[in-house]
Enzyme design. Structure first.
Site, PDB file in Angstrom:
ATOM      1  CE  LYS A  27       0.718   1.321   4.547  1.00 28.68           C
ATOM      2  NZ  LYS A  27       1.491   2.495   4.964  1.00 28.68           N
ATOM      3  CG  ASP A 186      -0.937   0.084   8.383  1.00 29.50           C
ATOM      4  OD1 ASP A 186      -1.664   0.960   8.886  1.00 29.50           O
ATOM      5  OD2 ASP A 186       0.242   0.294   8.015  1.00 29.50           O
TER       6      ASP A 186
HETATM    7  O1  C5P Z   1      -0.411  -1.503  15.208  1.00 26.86           O
HETATM    8  P1  C5P Z   1       1.026  -1.606  14.848  1.00 26.86           P
HETATM    9  O2  C5P Z   1       1.744  -2.672  15.602  1.00 26.86           O
HETATM   10  O3  C5P Z   1       1.261  -1.683  13.378  1.00 26.86           O
HETATM   11  O4  C5P Z   1       1.683  -0.221  15.288  1.00 26.86           O
HETATM   12  C1  C5P Z   1       3.063  -0.064  15.528  1.00 26.86           C
HETATM   13  C2  C5P Z   1       3.279   1.135  16.439  1.00 26.86           C
HETATM   14  O5  C5P Z   1       2.984   2.334  15.727  1.00 26.86           O
HETATM   15  C3  C5P Z   1       2.371   1.148  17.631  1.00 26.86           C
HETATM   16  O6  C5P Z   1       2.964   0.501  18.723  1.00 26.86           O
HETATM   17  C4  C5P Z   1       2.212   2.632  17.914  1.00 26.86           C
HETATM   18  O7  C5P Z   1       3.307   3.097  18.664  1.00 26.86           O
HETATM   19  C5  C5P Z   1       2.303   3.262  16.551  1.00 26.86           C
HETATM   20  N1  C5P Z   1       0.993   3.560  15.945  1.00 26.86           N
HETATM   21  C6  C5P Z   1       0.243   4.607  16.443  1.00 26.86           C
HETATM   22  N2  C5P Z   1      -0.969   4.909  15.872  1.00 26.86           N
HETATM   23  C7  C5P Z   1      -1.447   4.177  14.840  1.00 26.86           C
HETATM   24  C8  C5P Z   1      -0.688   3.099  14.324  1.00 26.86           C
HETATM   25  C9  C5P Z   1       0.523   2.830  14.902  1.00 26.86           C
HETATM   26  O8  C5P Z   1       0.653   5.287  17.391  1.00 26.86           O
HETATM   27  N3  C5P Z   1      -2.622   4.487  14.278  1.00 26.86           N
END
Ligand code: C5P
Length: 365
Positions: A27, A186
């Site tokens: 993406k 995502d």
């Molecule tokens: O959800 P994911 O593990 O992909 O996110 C990685 C990190 O990115 C999270 O631990 C968070 O610190 C940050 N994040 C965030 N807000 C989002 C997506 C990710 O703060 N919408």
């Protein structure tokens, strides 16, 4: 998976011979507005996501043992045990419980003469229901890793969908979305694909069906590791919320893509889109050398260059995939001749692809 396939009667997985194959596309964030910091530490976003032609490939086969296995070729995604594909399969299995064709018969014949599965590592099942069988997964990684292109999240979404098909099981859309959101922010988007407005932490996905044509995309991913967590932490250190202009661009683009927008009109908006990423200053703090590289790429290509998600992938839009391929050649040549220098210990990934509208995750013929 097509809607037809999703609605067809479940196949007895113990009779399945061929592996289930899934395409897991990358993406691009055409816009990324950080709306607010949430109490759980995440950030609520307003972001237009676009699915790309560049894709990983997954194949999932029923395995004889009691452990899911993952074999990766192509780009190295790091520790296999940490791979989101295995996490996605484990969470999908837990959500399915005994709801697969062999689930209510714990001692039914197993594929390939395997033993019934114990509570480890598949988790306990209520009332002796059998957990869905172990899977052997092969992942061909063609999307650069930790690049802001969502490859790991897309692999996870494809694994949810592929595992369900391999098991002859189904989950309603709400349950699929819950599993996807539990795997990563995502992941829900990749259950839909195409173009979409993504809000909240990533769990609110509204398809945008108005784009006509297939714009080309140049991707340049420097060989530097950028952790999404670090970029959001850097954002928090310098900002309390996103920029109003970024938000406006994102809202406006989503409205246009919901109505009708031609490829030429999208390319004409590249100047606004490439600055409509609230994470740009934060990523620049984490990887300062990205700033001059982005500038030199923009000069070389004579067009605006954006950052996808938290980076480090840089992108430029073109009227067609062929034009993007010409630009990729120009970038490779400039790198070889030392006219531009990319950050990182190795050369960058330079690739030409296109924006993919409509459904994806289709079964391969
Ligand atoms: O959800 P994911 O593990 O992909 O996110 C990685 C990190 O990115 C999270 O631990 C968070 O610190 C940050 N994040 C965030 N807000 C989002 C997506 C990710 O703060 N919408």
């Amino acid at each position: 998976m097509t809607d037809d396939a999703r609605q067809s009667a479940p196949v007895d997985p113990t009779r399945r011979l061929a592996p289930v194959v899934r395409i897991a596309p990358a993406k691009l964030n055409l816009t990324l507005s950080v709306v607010a910091r949430r109490n759980d530490g995440y950030h609520s976003l307003h972001s237009v996501f676009a699915t790309l032609g560049l894709a990983d490939r997954l194949s999932l086969a029923l395995a004889g043992g009691d452990q899911d296995t993952l074999h990766v070729s192509g780009f190295d995604p790091g520790e296999t045990a940490d791979n989101l594909v295995l996490r996605a399969i484990a969470l999908t299995r837990a959500a399915v419980g005994g709801g697969w064709p062999g689930g209510s018969q714990p001692h039914a014949a197993r594929p390939h003469g395997s033993q019934p599965h114990g509570s480890q590592p598949h988790g306990s099942q209520p009332h002796g229901l059998a957990p869905a069988p172990a899977l052997a997964v092969r992942l061909d990684k063609r999307i650069p890793v930790a690049a802001g292109l969502g490859g790991g999240s897309s692999d996870a979404a494809a694994a949810i969908d592929g595992a369900l098909e391999a098991w002859g099981a189904d989950l309603d859309p709400h349950a699929r979305l819950a599993v996807a959101a539990a795997v990563g922010s995502d992941v829900p988007f990749f259950l839909f694909g195409g173009l979409a407005l993504v809000e909240g932490r990533g769990e609110m996905v509204a398809p945008l069906d108005g784009l006509h044509g297939t714009p080309g995309v140049l991707l340049v991913t420097p060989a530097v590791t950028v952790s999404t967590r670090d970029v959001f932490a850097a954002f928090d250190a310098i900002r309390t919320h996103g920029d109003g202009a970024v938000r406006l661009t994102s809202v406006h683009l989503a409205e246009e893509l919901r109505a009708k927008l031609s490829t030429a009109d999208l390319v004409a908006r590249a100047g606004a889109m490439t600055v409509a990423n609230d994470l740009l200053p934060a990523t620049a703090l984490v990887v300062p050398s990205l700033v001059p590289f982005r500038r030199s790429l923009s000069r070389l290509l004579a067009r605006p260059v954006g950052l996808s998600g938290s980076g480090p992938t840089l992108w430029a839009l073109y009227a067609s995939g062929a034009e993007a391929a010409e630009a990729a050649t120009a970038v490779r040549t400039a790198l070889e001749e030392g006219r531009i220098t990319a950050p990182g210990s190795a050369g960058p990934f330079v690739g030409a692809t296109h924006i993919q509208t409509g459904q994806q995750h289709g079964s391969q013929p």
